[in-house]
Design a protein around this motif. Structure first.
Motif, PDB file in Angstrom:
ATOM      1  N   ALA A 466       0.827  -1.270   0.045  1.00  0.00           N
ATOM      2  CA  ALA A 466       0.041  -0.068   0.059  1.00  0.00           C
ATOM      3  C   ALA A 466       0.869   1.266  -0.138  1.00  0.00           C
ATOM      4  O   ALA A 466       0.495   2.421  -0.493  1.00  0.00           O
ATOM      5  N   ASP A 467       2.047   1.187   0.521  1.00  0.00           N
ATOM      6  CA  ASP A 467       3.003   2.348   0.683  1.00  0.00           C
ATOM      7  C   ASP A 467       3.592   2.649  -0.664  1.00  0.00           C
ATOM      8  O   ASP A 467       4.548   3.559  -0.631  1.00  0.00           O
ATOM      9  N   VAL A 468       3.759   1.829  -1.761  1.00  0.00           N
ATOM     10  CA  VAL A 468       4.628   1.730  -2.795  1.00  0.00           C
ATOM     11  C   VAL A 468       4.351   2.978  -3.567  1.00  0.00           C
ATOM     12  O   VAL A 468       2.903   3.212  -3.922  1.00  0.00           O
ATOM     13  N   ASP A 469       5.301   3.696  -3.863  1.00  0.00           N
ATOM     14  CA  ASP A 469       4.988   5.033  -4.796  1.00  0.00           C
ATOM     15  C   ASP A 469       5.055   4.530  -6.300  1.00  0.00           C
ATOM     16  O   ASP A 469       6.155   4.196  -6.672  1.00  0.00           O
ATOM     17  N   HIS A 470       4.182   4.520  -6.655  1.00  0.00           N
ATOM     18  CA  HIS A 470       4.102   3.764  -8.438  1.00  0.00           C
ATOM     19  C   HIS A 470       4.538   4.989  -9.148  1.00  0.00           C
ATOM     20  O   HIS A 470       4.657   4.448 -10.474  1.00  0.00           O
ATOM     21  N   GLU A 473      10.388   4.873 -10.553  1.00  0.00           N
ATOM     22  CA  GLU A 473      10.657   3.869 -11.490  1.00  0.00           C
ATOM     23  C   GLU A 473      11.225   2.777 -10.837  1.00  0.00           C
ATOM     24  O   GLU A 473      10.745   1.348 -11.140  1.00  0.00           O
ATOM     25  N   TRP A 474      12.064   2.865  -9.711  1.00  0.00           N
ATOM     26  CA  TRP A 474      12.709   1.623  -9.094  1.00  0.00           C
ATOM     27  C   TRP A 474      12.282   2.047  -7.561  1.00  0.00           C
ATOM     28  O   TRP A 474      13.250   2.661  -6.708  1.00  0.00           O
ATOM     29  N   PRO A 475      11.201   1.494  -7.118  1.00  0.00           N
ATOM     30  CA  PRO A 475      11.007   1.746  -5.412  1.00  0.00           C
ATOM     31  C   PRO A 475      11.985   0.813  -4.812  1.00  0.00           C
ATOM     32  O   PRO A 475      12.605  -0.060  -5.306  1.00  0.00           O
ATOM     33  N   ASP A 476      12.067   1.270  -3.505  1.00  0.00           N
ATOM     34  CA  ASP A 476      13.059   0.633  -2.625  1.00  0.00           C
ATOM     35  C   ASP A 476      12.917  -0.963  -2.584  1.00  0.00           C
ATOM     36  O   ASP A 476      13.890  -1.842  -2.569  1.00  0.00           O
ATOM     37  N   VAL A 477      11.636  -1.529  -2.500  1.00  0.00           N
ATOM     38  CA  VAL A 477      11.094  -2.610  -2.376  1.00  0.00           C
ATOM     39  C   VAL A 477      10.169  -2.828  -3.561  1.00  0.00           C
ATOM     40  O   VAL A 477       9.244  -2.192  -3.690  1.00  0.00           O
ATOM     41  N   SER A 478      10.639  -3.850  -4.373  1.00  0.00           N
ATOM     42  CA  SER A 478       9.872  -3.714  -5.718  1.00  0.00           C
ATOM     43  C   SER A 478       8.735  -4.441  -5.567  1.00  0.00           C
ATOM     44  O   SER A 478       8.271  -5.667  -4.726  1.00  0.00           O
ATOM     45  N   PRO A 479       7.419  -3.758  -5.866  1.00  0.00           N
ATOM     46  CA  PRO A 479       5.960  -4.442  -5.951  1.00  0.00           C
ATOM     47  C   PRO A 479       5.875  -5.526  -6.597  1.00  0.00           C
ATOM     48  O   PRO A 479       4.985  -6.419  -6.398  1.00  0.00           O
ATOM     49  N   LEU A 498      -3.796  -6.368  -3.529  1.00  0.00           N
ATOM     50  CA  LEU A 498      -3.203  -6.535  -4.903  1.00  0.00           C
ATOM     51  C   LEU A 498      -3.951  -5.991  -5.910  1.00  0.00           C
ATOM     52  O   LEU A 498      -3.866  -5.284  -6.826  1.00  0.00           O
ATOM     53  N   ALA A 499      -5.400  -5.880  -5.701  1.00  0.00           N
ATOM     54  CA  ALA A 499      -6.246  -5.290  -6.593  1.00  0.00           C
ATOM     55  C   ALA A 499      -5.951  -3.872  -6.487  1.00  0.00           C
ATOM     56  O   ALA A 499      -5.893  -3.128  -7.629  1.00  0.00           O
ATOM     57  N   GLU A 500      -5.912  -3.008  -5.530  1.00  0.00           N
ATOM     58  CA  GLU A 500      -5.628  -1.762  -5.417  1.00  0.00           C
ATOM     59  C   GLU A 500      -4.259  -1.279  -6.037  1.00  0.00           C
ATOM     60  O   GLU A 500      -3.859  -0.299  -6.632  1.00  0.00           O
ATOM     61  N   ALA A 501      -3.165  -2.355  -5.867  1.00  0.00           N
ATOM     62  CA  ALA A 501      -1.856  -2.009  -6.395  1.00  0.00           C
ATOM     63  C   ALA A 501      -2.058  -2.377  -8.028  1.00  0.00           C
ATOM     64  O   ALA A 501      -1.265  -1.398  -8.606  1.00  0.00           O
ATOM     65  N   ARG A 512       5.057  -2.598 -16.434  1.00  0.00           N
ATOM     66  CA  ARG A 512       6.083  -3.973 -15.964  1.00  0.00           C
ATOM     67  C   ARG A 512       5.500  -4.349 -14.472  1.00  0.00           C
ATOM     68  O   ARG A 512       6.024  -5.365 -14.043  1.00  0.00           O
ATOM     69  N   THR A 513       4.952  -3.386 -13.707  1.00  0.00           N
ATOM     70  CA  THR A 513       4.498  -3.715 -12.456  1.00  0.00           C
ATOM     71  C   THR A 513       3.165  -4.158 -12.475  1.00  0.00           C
ATOM     72  O   THR A 513       2.687  -5.164 -11.604  1.00  0.00           O
ATOM     73  N   ALA A 514       2.263  -3.708 -13.190  1.00  0.00           N
ATOM     74  CA  ALA A 514       0.685  -4.112 -13.079  1.00  0.00           C
ATOM     75  C   ALA A 514       0.713  -5.647 -13.485  1.00  0.00           C
ATOM     76  O   ALA A 514      -0.291  -6.310 -13.324  1.00  0.00           O
ATOM     77  N   LYS A 515       1.603  -6.084 -14.544  1.00  0.00           N
ATOM     78  CA  LYS A 515       1.283  -7.485 -14.981  1.00  0.00           C
ATOM     79  C   LYS A 515       1.641  -8.399 -13.824  1.00  0.00           C
ATOM     80  O   LYS A 515       0.873  -9.371 -13.636  1.00  0.00           O
ATOM     81  N   PRO A 516       2.860  -8.357 -13.272  1.00  0.00           N
ATOM     82  CA  PRO A 516       2.929  -9.428 -11.944  1.00  0.00           C
ATOM     83  C   PRO A 516       2.107  -9.166 -10.746  1.00  0.00           C
ATOM     84  O   PRO A 516       1.660 -10.319 -10.341  1.00  0.00           O
ATOM     85  N   VAL A 517       1.446  -8.098 -10.855  1.00  0.00           N
ATOM     86  CA  VAL A 517       0.478  -8.097  -9.673  1.00  0.00           C
ATOM     87  C   VAL A 517      -0.778  -8.795 -10.296  1.00  0.00           C
ATOM     88  O   VAL A 517      -1.427  -9.533  -9.386  1.00  0.00           O
ATOM     89  N   LEU A 518      -1.119  -8.541 -11.551  1.00  0.00           N
ATOM     90  CA  LEU A 518      -2.201  -9.350 -12.169  1.00  0.00           C
ATOM     91  C   LEU A 518      -1.990 -11.006 -12.051  1.00  0.00           C
ATOM     92  O   LEU A 518      -3.060 -11.684 -11.454  1.00  0.00           O
TER      93      LEU A 518
END
Length: 733
Positions: A466-470, A473-479, A498-501, A512-518
């Motif tokens: 929830a804290d990820v800043d989308h 480009e490169w967050p400290d902890v990868s979503p 996950l749905a919110e992410a 490239r983030t949305a795909k692995p979340v799905l």
């Protein structure tokens, strides 16, 4: 000659990063009175003009100046200059046949590698003269040059014999022996006399043990037929004689008794706080690669290479190394053992336990290496499970965040390795990571193996997601890592997060983030149906990979082929859209409407393979298309497709061994229809080496491959009429 640098048009020459107008400055700085300037100059030259072993026009243009520097007694670092010349020559000789003609910097054909190799041979006498230089650093590089650049075999062997008599230093004597083997391997005319001399040195009871060990190793290297049942026992005996005994006050099993003494790892620079932790760690790992901590290590590496697939011999040798009283020998043996275990099949229980014995509480550097190696071994690390758990009890869980870098890294690696075995005794350390935000990225990559601890882990991961800043480009902890971890835990409480992410990633166009979340949402199946209102609109997204992932998620979340199959035809227009092809297979027979499209893709690929038969790179890539399409054809079309699917799978496997695991997975689903593959599977199981595997998952994939092969073989061998197994399917093109 260094004053004539400006006579060369350096700007018209090139190196790895463009025009070479900076090269004369580096050459000039190599003779600076300031050691720091010299060190930087050599580093710049290696990094650009000899980048990853490549030779450029500026490299060749530098050679006359480098030879002049090496000849000048006033040159401050003559040894470094001769070593640079040696490095250029070795790269040229190693590549002169493979890269006889390349595309040059100007786009024209170039013979720069053979030309440079010949130039170095023309200067062979310069290395002969320097082999007796008073400076040992110059001599060492020159001695190696005798084995590489002299074309007069008889003269070269005689010079090396004389050099061994003259040298009293152990390192120089070892280099003489290695150069002799290099010479024997390079010049057939030198092989007989060189081997005879190596035999004499290796078998002589009056030769010092260091030289005997070197001769034994290099005899095996240049004459593999000389390896017999006595080779490894003799090497072990000599290794014991050359290995220093433990110093007084040092316990061989526990390392230095002074726990306050800082580990050498502490000398590494602190990572840049502005660089994501996982990136800093990756670069630090690259820096550590290739470091040698014991003088015998290069010899032992060469011996292991010569022994090849002799698993029992190599196991005995590695066991001796891992038990050595010398800390450097033990340390270097850990990664050698990891490489051996991950490359060759066999019973490695003994070695794994010995690696576990290297988890020394008072030697954090060695413990780190051992824990990291065990983490790479996946389930093969099982014999060291208790050693890992015991090591963790020697420190409190907050050692994960210790201010002592060596201890912190060792503890973290042990926690990760134990978590990789699904052991919840790793949990306290992981919780410290997630709660303190100390190297949390490393913990996130490990927690997915502990589904039994989901109640404690899921809320923490959900908060992080929830804290990820989308927008970054490169967050400290990868979503992506967070989504994968939540999928591994399998806790339905993660679905809303996950749905919110996914929604946030799409809003910021982070495909490239949305795909692995799905894909993580899809792993929950119909249990994530509440996310359909987020997922379904994405099946019309502009990005093909996102659209495909959304279609796959819709299928998993509601299992209605009438909704998803109509989406597939458009997705399959991109014939290398493997995710869409795999989705056809997951849907199975209800996706029969797209079978004609898959058949066309397969036929087009077979025709393209025939055209690309001489292009190895294209064939390797195309083989994956065959595997994905053939697998989907079977899963959706069944027995009617067998005559097409089996030849396609076997051809792909023949052309690209890294497809093996995927091929046998499909063959396993095919039941009796896989009969033509029986002999190919039997041959693969008889191989001592683990097959090539993509994505750095060698052990895990090979163990999966072996399990699947055994299942297929059990089924096929019990079938009647096995005489038809040798069909011509494997020869189909």
């Amino acid at each position: 000659m260094i004053n004539n640098l400006e006579s060369t048009d350096w700007a018209s020459l090139g190196h790895a990063y463009g025009p070479a107008d900076d090269v004369p400055g580096w050459l000039r700085d190599m003779v600076s009175p300031d050691p720091g300037i010299r060190r930087e100059a050599f580093g710049n030259f290696y990094g650009a003009a000899l980048h990853q072993g490549s030779i450029y026009s500026s490299t060749v243009a530098s050679l006359p100046f480098l030879f002049a520097m090496a000849d000048d007694p006033a040159t401050p670092d003559r040894g470094e200059v001769v070593a640079l010349l040696l490095g250029i020559g070795r790269e040229a000789i190693d590549a002169e046949e493979t890269y006889a003609v390349i595309c040059g910097e100007d786009g024209e054909d170039s013979t720069i590698y053979p030309d440079t190799a010949n130039l170095m041979r023309e200067h062979a006498d310069a290395f002969v003269a320097r082999a007796g230089d008073p400076d040992p650093r110059v001599r060492r590089a020159a001695i190696e040059g005798l084995g590489l650049f002299l074309d007069d075999a008889e003269r070269a062997v005689e010079l090396l014999r004389d050099r061994l008599v003259e040298e009293s230093g152990a390192l120089e004597r070892l280099l003489v022996v290695r150069a002799t083997a290099d010479l024997a391997l390079r010049l057939p005319a030198a092989a007989a006399s060189a081997r005879t001399w190596l035999d004499t040195l290796a078998d002589s009871g009056t030769t010092d043990p260091d030289t005997r060990l070197a001769a034994l190793v290099h005899r095996a290297r240049c004459a593999p037929d000389s390896i017999d049942d006595r080779t490894v026992p003799t090497a072990i005996e000599l290794l014991r004689r050359v290995t220093p005994a433990p110093r007084p006050g040092q316990d061989r099993a526990r390392g230095p008794q002074n726990p306050a003494r800082p580990c050498a790892c502490e000398a590494e620079p602190e990572p840049d706080p502005n660089v994501p932790g996982h990136i800093s760690a990756a670069f630090a790992d690259l820096e550590r690669q290739g470091r040698v901590h014991a003088p015998t290590t290069p010899l032992l590496v060469a011996l292991h290479k010569a022994l090849g697939t002799r698993v029992e011999d190599r196991t005995a040798l590695l066991a001796e190394q891992l038990r050595s009283p010398n800390p450097g020998t033990r340390y270097d043996a850990i990664d050698m053992a990891r490489s051996f275990i991950t490359s060759l099949r066999g019973d490695h229980t003994r070695l794994v336990r010995l690696i576990g014995d290297c988890l020394l509480p008072h030697d954090s550097c060695t413990a780190t290496a051992a824990a990291e190696a065990l983490g790479h071994l996946a389930t093969l690390a099982e014999p060291a499970r208790e050693a890992l758990a015991t090591y963790l009890t020697t420190h409190r869980p907050d050692a994960w965040a210790s201010p002592h870098r060596a201890l912190r890294r060792a503890h973290q690696q042990a926690v990760v390795a134990l978590a990789g075995l699904g052991d919840e005794r790793a949990l306290p350390g992981l919780l410290v990571a997630l709660d303190t935000d100390t190297d949390a990225w490393r913990a996130v990559n490990a927690v997915g193996r502990l589904p039994g601890a989901a109640a404690e882990l899921t809320p923490r991961l959900v908060r992080r997601l929830a804290d990820v800043d989308h927008s970054r480009e490169w967050p400290d902890v990868s979503p992506t890592a967070l989504a994968s971890a939540l999928a591994g835990l399998g806790d339905p409480a993660a679905v809303p997060a996950l749905a919110e992410a996914a929604r946030a990633a799409v809003r910021h166009k982070q495909w490239r983030t949305a795909k692995p979340v799905l894909e993580a949402l899809a792993s929950f199946g119909t249990g994530a149906a509440s996310a359909l209102d987020v997922v379904r609109p994405l099946t019309d997204a502009d990005d093909v990979s996102l659209r495909t992932a959304a279609a796959g998620a819709v299928w998993e979340l509601e299992r209605r082929p009438e909704t998803v199959v109509p989406l597939l035809e458009r997705l399959l227009d991109h014939h290398r859209n493997f995710d869409a092809i795999d989705l056809v297979g997951r849907i199975g027979p209800p996706a029969a409407a797209v079978l004609p499209r898959l058949r066309r893709i397969l036929n087009e690929q077979i025709e393209q393979n025939a055209r690309n038969e001489q292009n190895d790179s294209a064939v390797l890539n195309d083989s994956w298309t065959l595997v994905h399409v053939a697998s989907a054809l079977w899963d959706a079309g069944g027995d009617d497709e067998a005559d097409t699917v089996v030849p396609a799978l076997l051809n792909a496997w023949r052309d690209n061994d890294s497809t093996a695991c995927d091929v046998v997975a499909c063959l396993n689903r095919m039941g009796p229809a896989a009969r033509p593959a029986l002999h190919r599977i039997e041959a693969a199981m008889a191989q001592p080496r683990r097959g090539e595997q993509p994505w750095g998952r060698g052990v895990t994939r090979d163990l999966e491959f072996q399990r699947t092969c055994r299942a297929v073989l059990t089924r096929l061998r019990n079938l009647p009429d096995q005489g038809v197994c040798g069909s011509g399917a494997e020869e189909h093109r």
